[in-house]
Design an enzyme around this catalytic site. Structure first.
Site, mmCIF file in Angstrom:
data_model
loop_
_atom_site.group_PDB
_atom_site.id
_atom_site.type_symbol
_atom_site.label_atom_id
_atom_site.label_comp_id
_atom_site.label_asym_id
_atom_site.label_seq_id
_atom_site.Cartn_x
_atom_site.Cartn_y
_atom_site.Cartn_z
ATOM 1 N N LYS A 197 -3.530 5.776 -3.423
ATOM 2 C CA LYS A 197 -4.601 6.659 -2.964
ATOM 3 C C LYS A 197 -4.763 7.860 -3.887
ATOM 4 O O LYS A 197 -3.850 8.207 -4.633
ATOM 5 C CB LYS A 197 -4.311 7.112 -1.528
ATOM 6 C CG LYS A 197 -4.107 5.931 -0.590
ATOM 7 C CD LYS A 197 -3.770 6.363 0.823
ATOM 8 C CE LYS A 197 -3.528 5.144 1.696
ATOM 9 N NZ LYS A 197 -2.255 4.467 1.375
ATOM 10 N N ASP B 233 0.839 -1.200 0.000
ATOM 11 C CA ASP B 233 0.000 0.000 0.000
ATOM 12 C C ASP B 233 0.870 1.244 0.000
ATOM 13 O O ASP B 233 1.845 1.334 0.761
ATOM 14 C CB ASP B 233 -0.915 0.018 1.230
ATOM 15 C CG ASP B 233 -1.739 1.294 1.275
ATOM 16 O OD1 ASP B 233 -2.652 1.430 0.426
ATOM 17 O OD2 ASP B 233 -1.454 2.162 2.111
ATOM 18 N N TYR C 185 2.920 10.322 0.361
ATOM 19 C CA TYR C 185 4.088 9.836 1.088
ATOM 20 C C TYR C 185 5.372 10.333 0.436
ATOM 21 O O TYR C 185 5.902 9.727 -0.487
ATOM 22 C CB TYR C 185 4.092 8.305 1.150
ATOM 23 C CG TYR C 185 2.867 7.683 1.801
ATOM 24 C CD1 TYR C 185 2.046 8.419 2.661
ATOM 25 C CD2 TYR C 185 2.533 6.358 1.547
ATOM 26 C CE1 TYR C 185 0.929 7.839 3.241
ATOM 27 C CE2 TYR C 185 1.418 5.774 2.135
ATOM 28 C CZ TYR C 185 0.617 6.518 2.978
ATOM 29 O OH TYR C 185 -0.492 5.944 3.558
ATOM 30 N N LEU D 140 4.053 1.456 19.581
ATOM 31 C CA LEU D 140 3.884 0.073 20.036
ATOM 32 C C LEU D 140 5.002 -0.843 19.546
ATOM 33 O O LEU D 140 5.044 -2.015 19.907
ATOM 34 C CB LEU D 140 2.534 -0.478 19.561
ATOM 35 C CG LEU D 140 1.298 0.014 20.316
ATOM 36 C CD1 LEU D 140 0.028 -0.445 19.616
ATOM 37 C CD2 LEU D 140 1.318 -0.462 21.763
ATOM 38 N N GLY E 297 -1.368 1.395 10.201
ATOM 39 C CA GLY E 297 -0.751 1.848 11.446
ATOM 40 C C GLY E 297 -1.063 0.987 12.644
ATOM 41 O O GLY E 297 -1.430 1.512 13.705
#
Length: 336
Positions: free
Chosen positions: A77, A46, A51, A241, A234
């Site tokens: 996108k 993706d 970006y 995390l 994410g």
């Protein structure tokens, strides 16, 4: 056709970090990271024009050009067009301001109209060096959610991008389309429409161990009822995390760091990696078709693959819920 029919597995690769998110990485390292994803068996990638102003698409396309096109699934996108002219002022990306300051210097035009959607798809195909896209997400129409401003963006997308992508799907140019957002509201509104109808959605940072309450309230029940599936973007909450310092594209605040510390402590007591807990929690929801963590180092891909398959004892999930670290409404992995 559902996302499960299209996607080749539960684990994909999110390429936002390849756009020099937060920091610049060398081209060689970016290429090695994509190659590592391929070697680990990842076949869903993706990306987005946003970006790094096309940098992630360029880097991804360079590696995928060496692979058989029918062997992988590709999504990008629409909503941002990368222009040829360079930026001279500090761009206004709202809550994502500064996120890609180390990316390409090109200006980015924000637009969800029909014409902009077609231009965006053409630009992505060129940067990716491919002749087709499998899935196209409508990007960030609810960024900086407040007041009625986002509703104007939504209406522009509904009459523009949604209809163009529906036509491309009907013509067989793409297999599926949906929204790629980090807010639940636009997906809820889209699911309430009679038409156009999306096939799924990519929800970034809103179905994770740290943030899932809002999605569980209305969005995910409606999605399950309508058979509309989710790609989890994410899953490591901007990296916090997975040992990073960011949450929601910013430095993680003390309250988040305190919750992460509690999660790590509980995971350590059960001999579980936090990555495994994060990935397996996000994928346990029946609407979840895949998760797309990002990475900038080749070794991270082996960690992600291992985390997906790591045995996690039922006692961990029970203790997680008993400690109030996850919602009692959140589905847990099968067998718990």
């Amino acid at each position: 056709m559902t996302l499960h029919d299209i996607l080749p597995g539960k684990l994909g690769f999110g390429t936002a970090p390849l756009g020099n998110m937060f920091r610049a990485i060398p081209d060689e390292q970016a290429r090695a990271t994509v190659e590592a994803a391929w070697e680990q068996g990842v076949r869903y990638y993706d990306t987005a024009p946003f970006y790094g102003a096309g940098l992630a698409e360029e880097r991804l396309g360079e590696v995928l050009a060496t692979k058989p096109r029918d062997a992988y699934v590709l999504s990008t996108k629409v909503g941002r067009i990368v222009l040829d002219e360079h930026e001279t002022d500090v761009p206004d990306f709202g809550e994502k301001g500064g996120l890609f300051e180390h990316g390409n210097p090109n200006k980015i035009l924000h637009s969800w109209t029909a014409d902009a959607t077609e231009r965006s798809v053409e630009g992505s195909l060129e940067r990716l060096g491919t002749d087709r896209l499998d899935i196209v997400w409508v990007h960030d129409i609810a960024q900086d959610f407040h007041g009625d401003a986002w509703l104007a963006k939504f209406e522009e997308a509904r009459t523009g991008a949604f209809r163009v992508l529906s036509r491309l799907r009907e013509e067989g140019v793409i297999k599926a389309w949906g929204l790629g957002v980090n807010r639940t509201e636009p997906v809820e509104l889209t699911l309430a429409l009679d038409e156009p109808r999306p096939d799924g959605f990519l929800l970034a940072g809103r179905y994770t161990l740290l943030d899932h309450e809002h999605a569980l309230q209305r969005l995910l029940p409606a999605a399950v009822e309508q058979g509309v599936e989710m790609v989890v973007g994410g899953p490591y909450s901007s990296g916090v995390l997975a040992g990073g310092a960011h949450f929601e594209y910013q430095q993680a605040p003390p309250a988040v760091l305190e919750k992460v510390a509690r999660l790590k402590d509980l995971a350590a007591r059960h001999g579980v990696s936090v990555k495994a807990a994060a990935l397996q929690f996000s994928l346990a929801h029946p609407a979840a078709a895949a998760a797309v963590p990002g990475a900038t180092r080749p070794e991270r891909l082996a960690e992600d693959t291992a985390a997906l398959d790591e045995p996690v004892p039922a006692a961990f999930w029970h203790d997680l819920r008993a400690a109030g670290l996850v919602s009692p409404a959140a589905p847990l992995p099968a067998g718990v």
